[in-house]
Scaffold this motif. Structure first.
Motif, PDB file in Angstrom:
ATOM      1  N   ILE A  83       0.875  -1.180   0.000  1.00  0.00           N
ATOM      2  CA  ILE A  83       0.000   0.000   0.000  1.00  0.00           C
ATOM      3  C   ILE A  83       0.906   1.223   0.000  1.00  0.00           C
ATOM      4  O   ILE A  83       1.373   1.680   1.047  1.00  0.00           O
ATOM      5  N   PRO A  84       1.197   1.790  -1.171  1.00  0.00           N
ATOM      6  CA  PRO A  84       2.216   2.851  -1.282  1.00  0.00           C
ATOM      7  C   PRO A  84       1.921   4.108  -0.462  1.00  0.00           C
ATOM      8  O   PRO A  84       2.848   4.823  -0.090  1.00  0.00           O
ATOM      9  N   ASN A  85       0.655   4.403  -0.185  1.00  0.00           N
ATOM     10  CA  ASN A  85       0.313   5.659   0.496  1.00  0.00           C
ATOM     11  C   ASN A  85       0.483   5.593   2.016  1.00  0.00           C
ATOM     12  O   ASN A  85       0.207   6.574   2.710  1.00  0.00           O
ATOM     13  N   LEU A  86       0.880   4.448   2.534  1.00  0.00           N
ATOM     14  CA  LEU A  86       1.056   4.337   3.975  1.00  0.00           C
ATOM     15  C   LEU A  86       2.220   5.207   4.452  1.00  0.00           C
ATOM     16  O   LEU A  86       3.246   5.328   3.773  1.00  0.00           O
ATOM     17  N   LYS A  87       2.058   5.800   5.641  1.00  0.00           N
ATOM     18  CA  LYS A  87       3.118   6.623   6.218  1.00  0.00           C
ATOM     19  C   LYS A  87       4.161   5.724   6.871  1.00  0.00           C
ATOM     20  O   LYS A  87       3.852   4.957   7.787  1.00  0.00           O
ATOM     21  N   ARG A  88       5.388   5.838   6.433  1.00  0.00           N
ATOM     22  CA  ARG A  88       6.457   4.962   6.904  1.00  0.00           C
ATOM     23  C   ARG A  88       6.676   5.099   8.404  1.00  0.00           C
ATOM     24  O   ARG A  88       6.851   4.103   9.119  1.00  0.00           O
ATOM     25  N   GLY A  89       6.626   6.327   8.912  1.00  0.00           N
ATOM     26  CA  GLY A  89       6.823   6.523  10.344  1.00  0.00           C
ATOM     27  C   GLY A  89       5.728   5.891  11.170  1.00  0.00           C
ATOM     28  O   GLY A  89       5.984   5.331  12.253  1.00  0.00           O
ATOM     29  N   LEU A  90       4.486   5.951  10.688  1.00  0.00           N
ATOM     30  CA  LEU A  90       3.367   5.341  11.402  1.00  0.00           C
ATOM     31  C   LEU A  90       3.499   3.817  11.430  1.00  0.00           C
ATOM     32  O   LEU A  90       3.264   3.187  12.472  1.00  0.00           O
ATOM     33  N   ILE A  91       3.889   3.237  10.294  1.00  0.00           N
ATOM     34  CA  ILE A  91       4.079   1.782  10.235  1.00  0.00           C
ATOM     35  C   ILE A  91       5.157   1.349  11.221  1.00  0.00           C
ATOM     36  O   ILE A  91       5.023   0.347  11.927  1.00  0.00           O
ATOM     37  N   GLU A  92       6.229   2.100  11.296  1.00  0.00           N
ATOM     38  CA  GLU A  92       7.321   1.775  12.205  1.00  0.00           C
ATOM     39  C   GLU A  92       6.854   1.822  13.662  1.00  0.00           C
ATOM     40  O   GLU A  92       7.212   0.954  14.468  1.00  0.00           O
ATOM     41  N   SER A  93       6.043   2.823  13.994  1.00  0.00           N
ATOM     42  CA  SER A  93       5.528   2.937  15.369  1.00  0.00           C
ATOM     43  C   SER A  93       4.611   1.769  15.710  1.00  0.00           C
ATOM     44  O   SER A  93       4.680   1.206  16.818  1.00  0.00           O
ATOM     45  N   LEU A  94       3.751   1.381  14.774  1.00  0.00           N
ATOM     46  CA  LEU A  94       2.829   0.268  15.019  1.00  0.00           C
ATOM     47  C   LEU A  94       3.598  -1.042  15.179  1.00  0.00           C
ATOM     48  O   LEU A  94       3.261  -1.872  16.032  1.00  0.00           O
ATOM     49  N   GLN A  95       4.629  -1.231  14.364  1.00  0.00           N
ATOM     50  CA  GLN A  95       5.445  -2.442  14.498  1.00  0.00           C
ATOM     51  C   GLN A  95       6.119  -2.499  15.864  1.00  0.00           C
ATOM     52  O   GLN A  95       6.224  -3.571  16.472  1.00  0.00           O
ATOM     53  N   THR A  96       6.564  -1.361  16.347  1.00  0.00           N
ATOM     54  CA  THR A  96       7.207  -1.311  17.665  1.00  0.00           C
ATOM     55  C   THR A  96       6.219  -1.685  18.761  1.00  0.00           C
ATOM     56  O   THR A  96       6.544  -2.439  19.693  1.00  0.00           O
ATOM     57  N   VAL A  97       4.986  -1.176  18.659  1.00  0.00           N
ATOM     58  CA  VAL A  97       3.951  -1.493  19.651  1.00  0.00           C
ATOM     59  C   VAL A  97       3.682  -2.989  19.681  1.00  0.00           C
ATOM     60  O   VAL A  97       3.615  -3.610  20.763  1.00  0.00           O
ATOM     61  N   LEU A  98       3.544  -3.602  18.521  1.00  0.00           N
ATOM     62  CA  LEU A  98       3.266  -5.039  18.466  1.00  0.00           C
ATOM     63  C   LEU A  98       4.459  -5.860  18.940  1.00  0.00           C
ATOM     64  O   LEU A  98       4.291  -6.861  19.649  1.00  0.00           O
ATOM     65  N   ARG A  99       5.650  -5.449  18.566  1.00  0.00           N
ATOM     66  CA  ARG A  99       6.846  -6.189  18.972  1.00  0.00           C
ATOM     67  C   ARG A  99       7.029  -6.168  20.479  1.00  0.00           C
ATOM     68  O   ARG A  99       7.411  -7.172  21.086  1.00  0.00           O
ATOM     69  N   GLU A 100       6.724  -5.055  21.111  1.00  0.00           N
ATOM     70  CA  GLU A 100       6.961  -4.905  22.543  1.00  0.00           C
ATOM     71  C   GLU A 100       5.798  -5.385  23.413  1.00  0.00           C
ATOM     72  O   GLU A 100       6.001  -5.635  24.601  1.00  0.00           O
ATOM     73  N   ASN A 101       4.583  -5.526  22.833  1.00  0.00           N
ATOM     74  CA  ASN A 101       3.411  -5.802  23.668  1.00  0.00           C
ATOM     75  C   ASN A 101       2.640  -7.058  23.289  1.00  0.00           C
ATOM     76  O   ASN A 101       1.924  -7.600  24.135  1.00  0.00           O
ATOM     77  N   ASN A 102       2.732  -7.508  22.047  1.00  0.00           N
ATOM     78  CA  ASN A 102       1.894  -8.630  21.615  1.00  0.00           C
ATOM     79  C   ASN A 102       2.519  -9.953  22.039  1.00  0.00           C
ATOM     80  O   ASN A 102       3.577 -10.348  21.532  1.00  0.00           O
ATOM     81  N   HIS A 103       1.899 -10.632  22.964  1.00  0.00           N
ATOM     82  CA  HIS A 103       2.477 -11.859  23.525  1.00  0.00           C
ATOM     83  C   HIS A 103       2.477 -12.990  22.509  1.00  0.00           C
ATOM     84  O   HIS A 103       3.305 -13.916  22.581  1.00  0.00           O
ATOM     85  N   LEU A 104       1.576 -12.961  21.519  1.00  0.00           N
ATOM     86  CA  LEU A 104       1.554 -14.023  20.516  1.00  0.00           C
ATOM     87  C   LEU A 104       2.796 -13.963  19.633  1.00  0.00           C
ATOM     88  O   LEU A 104       3.498 -14.973  19.460  1.00  0.00           O
ATOM     89  N   THR A 105       3.089 -12.789  19.082  1.00  0.00           N
ATOM     90  CA  THR A 105       4.275 -12.669  18.229  1.00  0.00           C
ATOM     91  C   THR A 105       5.552 -12.878  19.038  1.00  0.00           C
ATOM     92  O   THR A 105       6.538 -13.434  18.523  1.00  0.00           O
ATOM     93  N   GLN A 106       5.559 -12.458  20.295  1.00  0.00           N
ATOM     94  CA  GLN A 106       6.728 -12.675  21.144  1.00  0.00           C
ATOM     95  C   GLN A 106       6.973 -14.172  21.356  1.00  0.00           C
ATOM     96  O   GLN A 106       8.107 -14.650  21.281  1.00  0.00           O
ATOM     97  N   SER A 107       5.879 -14.915  21.586  1.00  0.00           N
ATOM     98  CA  SER A 107       6.018 -16.359  21.786  1.00  0.00           C
ATOM     99  C   SER A 107       6.455 -17.049  20.504  1.00  0.00           C
ATOM    100  O   SER A 107       7.309 -17.947  20.522  1.00  0.00           O
ATOM    101  N   PHE A 108       5.857 -16.640  19.387  1.00  0.00           N
ATOM    102  CA  PHE A 108       6.254 -17.232  18.104  1.00  0.00           C
ATOM    103  C   PHE A 108       7.737 -16.990  17.835  1.00  0.00           C
ATOM    104  O   PHE A 108       8.479 -17.906  17.465  1.00  0.00           O
ATOM    105  N   ARG A 109       8.163 -15.745  18.034  1.00  0.00           N
ATOM    106  CA  ARG A 109       9.548 -15.381  17.722  1.00  0.00           C
ATOM    107  C   ARG A 109      10.533 -16.136  18.619  1.00  0.00           C
ATOM    108  O   ARG A 109      11.558 -16.645  18.150  1.00  0.00           O
ATOM    109  N   SER A 110      10.245 -16.208  19.913  1.00  0.00           N
ATOM    110  CA  SER A 110      11.169 -16.875  20.842  1.00  0.00           C
ATOM    111  C   SER A 110      11.294 -18.360  20.525  1.00  0.00           C
ATOM    112  O   SER A 110      12.387 -18.950  20.625  1.00  0.00           O
ATOM    113  N   ASN A 111      10.194 -18.986  20.116  1.00  0.00           N
ATOM    114  CA  ASN A 111      10.252 -20.400  19.762  1.00  0.00           C
ATOM    115  C   ASN A 111      11.013 -20.624  18.462  1.00  0.00           C
ATOM    116  O   ASN A 111      11.734 -21.619  18.313  1.00  0.00           O
TER     117      ASN A 111
END
Length: 590
Positions: free
Chosen positions: A60-88
């Motif tokens: 989606i070319p119109n997405l704001k790069r800074g906003l995407i980066e912030s959302l990824q940080t929120v999920l990486r630091e708070n989402n227990h599902l992705t944290q569990s997947f990544r650690s395994n």
């Protein structure tokens, strides 16, 4: 993380609600892509931060790069599902990942913890699936690498978080079937899917409900959750009637007499979709029969009223958040319309119907209401893309002809008075598409009741319908099913699958059903009376009670009527359908 599978319906250039047809399903792939393939969905979360941003912004070319980066940080630091997947994943070698599996259990929760549905988990609830370990039918199994997609059970607690990670940023549990009700003496009673999401959609002054800020995604979420609610009910019907079968008593009796060792599973037919399930064919047939009962008792109907919600009502607009439009909050629209509808039913409706533009000088308020809400289209040559257009003609037969006086038709539908300007009628100037001004006369007015229009400031179509045809149309209009010509049926005897393939769900209906607002109302109530030949009543049985049903079949209202007439002289003077007015049928004694 999962893909949303449904046949989305798009109508026109602007569609304020989300609408689907058929079944809804979520699919999930492997944790890592196959060698040589690009990452998709869940697989993107395990790439580097820069690669994630590149993939998402390229899609989606119109997405704001800074906003995407912030959302990824929120999920990486708070989402227990992705944290569990990544650690395994990080703790496994390349070879181990080929046959590696993770499992998200449908119901596993911390012991002695509050089983709240909104709290972030305090333990790692994603486990490695061991070889030969059993999994439940609602568990989610994730493969390290595989080339296929798996369907996610609607009743798994992570169903919502996997599909809507920006709504469930911490990976919170959604609905599952083992949520216990609080403040209930029966500690084994659980929360239903409807109760769960009705609670989630509630507006509270003491806390912020973030779901109300998601606009279009909120509409999709509501439709998705209504589909889950219906799936839960159909799942219950299918599983709890798996052994229940039905047949006429006389046929069942003859079958047992011919073969005392007969298998109950080979007699009769399965009961799949009962009339108690809203929207089923039996439900709609039952409501039609009830309506005809009113015709027999009270005569033909007088008015057919269509009450359409006005999204510009101040009660709706006053509750919107900043920068929100009415169609962003269809939950509010449903609640306000439900209150208006209850108030509407309390009015003694004036039987005078008008199909003319009011005098602007004499009644300016009604004039504005009619011009805004009760003018059809315009369609035809002015707008060939209007929804009513079919093969170049208006399916609603607009514009109607101008007549001096109301004329009653043989079919029970009158031709309303629509006077021309020469005969005392009025015209109005409307803006077409916000710019072009057009002059409309009474040919374009939808019939209305001035009293109701003034009271509710909405599109309220009032029609005179003094015929039996009208009552049949009303039942068809209100209880109409899906467009059965739009799909093919592969399993003719599976009523549940047929229903799922044909049903439509839109956002407005989703909120209405989740809030448990009534679909159908009637007054007074109708007592259903059985009609059948002697020993031809419908009986229900299974392998355990087959012979008991043969020896002692349950009574019906018809057999009870015959028994009543055998010893009650007054009952002998009544017709069968008159009995409920004087006697009460107690089903438990049947």
């Amino acid at each position: 993380m999962t893909s949303f599978g449904a046949n989305e319906i798009s109508e026109g250039n602007f569609m304020p609600s989300f609408k689907i047809r058929g079944q809804v399903h979520h699919l999930i792939g492997s944790l890592l892509p196959d060698i040589g393939n690009n990452a998709k969905f869940l697989q993107i979360y395990f790439m580097s931060e820069s690669d994630q941003i590149s993939i998402r912004t390229n899609m989606i070319p119109n997405l704001k790069r800074g906003l995407i980066e912030s959302l990824q940080t929120v999920l990486r630091e708070n989402n227990h599902l992705t944290q569990s997947f990544r650690s395994n994943l990080e703790s496994r070698s390349f070879d181990e990942l080929q046959n590696f599996k993770l499992i998200i259990h449908a119901d596993r929760v911390p012991q002695d913890e509050h089983r709240g549905q909104y709290n972030a988990p305090t333990i790692d609830e994603v486990a490695v699936l061991l070889v030969n370990e059993d999994k439940g039918p609602r568990d989610i199994v994730l493969h390290g690498r595989s080339g296929h997609l798996s369907r996610v059970s609607e009743l798994n607690r992570s169903y919502d978080a996997l599909q809507y990670p920006l709504m469930y940023t911490r990976g919170e549990d959604g609905y599952h079937i083992n949520i216990l009700q609080e403040n209930n003496q029966n500690r084994t009673k659980t929360v239903s899917c409807m109760q769960f999401y009705s609670y989630r959609f509630m507006v509270r002054e003491t806390s912020l409900n973030h779901l109300h800020y998601y606009k279009t995604l909120f509409s999709q979420f509501a439709v998705d959750m209504m589909a889950k609610m219906i799936s839960e009910r159909l799942h219950f019907i299918r599983n709890h009637q798996k052994q229940l079968r039905a047949d006429d008593y006389v046929h069942l009796r003859d079958a047992v007499n011919n073969d005392a060792n007969i298998n109950a599973n080979n007699v009769g037919q399965q009961v799949i979709l009962p009339s108690s399930f809203t929207g089923s064919p039996r439900y709609m047939h039952e409501k039609n029969q009830d309506a005809m009962t009113y015709v027999r008792k009270f005569g033909r109907p007088d008015l057919f009223i269509t009450f359409t919600c006005n999204p510009e009502w101040p009660e709706i607009k006053n509750e919107l958040f900043q920068d929100q439009k009415s169609f962003d909050r269809l939950d509010i629209i449903s609640r306000v319309f439900h209150l208006k509808l209850k108030k509407f039913m309390a009015y003694e409706i004036d039987k005078i119907i008008s199909a003319e533009i009011p005098n602007k000088d004499r009644d300016p308020i009604l004039y504005e209401i009619v011009c805004k809400n009760m003018i059809h289209g315009p369609c035809g040559e002015l707008n060939i893309r209007w929804p009513c257009m079919n093969n170049g003609k208006c399916s609603k037969k607009y514009p109607h002809k101008l007549v001096k006086d109301t004329q009653t038709g043989d079919d029970g539908y009158p031709t309303y008075r629509r006077r021309s300007p020469d005969d005392g009628g009025y015209t109005a100037i409307l803006k077409f598409r916000g710019q072009t001004e057009i002059v409309v006369d009474n040919r374009w007015v939808v019939p209305y009741c001035p009293v109701l229009s003034r009271c509710f400031n909405a599109h309220i179509n009032v029609e005179y319908c003094h015929s039996v045809k009208a009552i049949k149309y009303i039942c068809k209009y209100i209880n109409k099913g899906s467009d059965r010509a739009t799909f093919s049926v592969n399993r003719e005897n599976d009523e549940i699958t047929n229903y799922l393939n044909g049903r439509y769900i839109c956002t407005s209906e989703a909120f209405w059903r989740i809030f448990n607002f009534e679909i159908h109302d009637r007054d007074p109530t109708v007592q259903h009376l059985a009609v059948h030949p002697e020993n031809g009543q419908r009986v229900f049985f299974n392998a355990n009670n087959l012979h008991q049903v043969i020896e002692n079949p349950r009574k019906t209202t018809l057999t009870a009527f015959f028994e009543l007439c055998s010893h009650d002289d007054f009952a002998k003077t009544l017709f069968y359908h008159e009995v409920p007015s004087y006697y009460t049928w107690v089903n438990s004694r049947g």
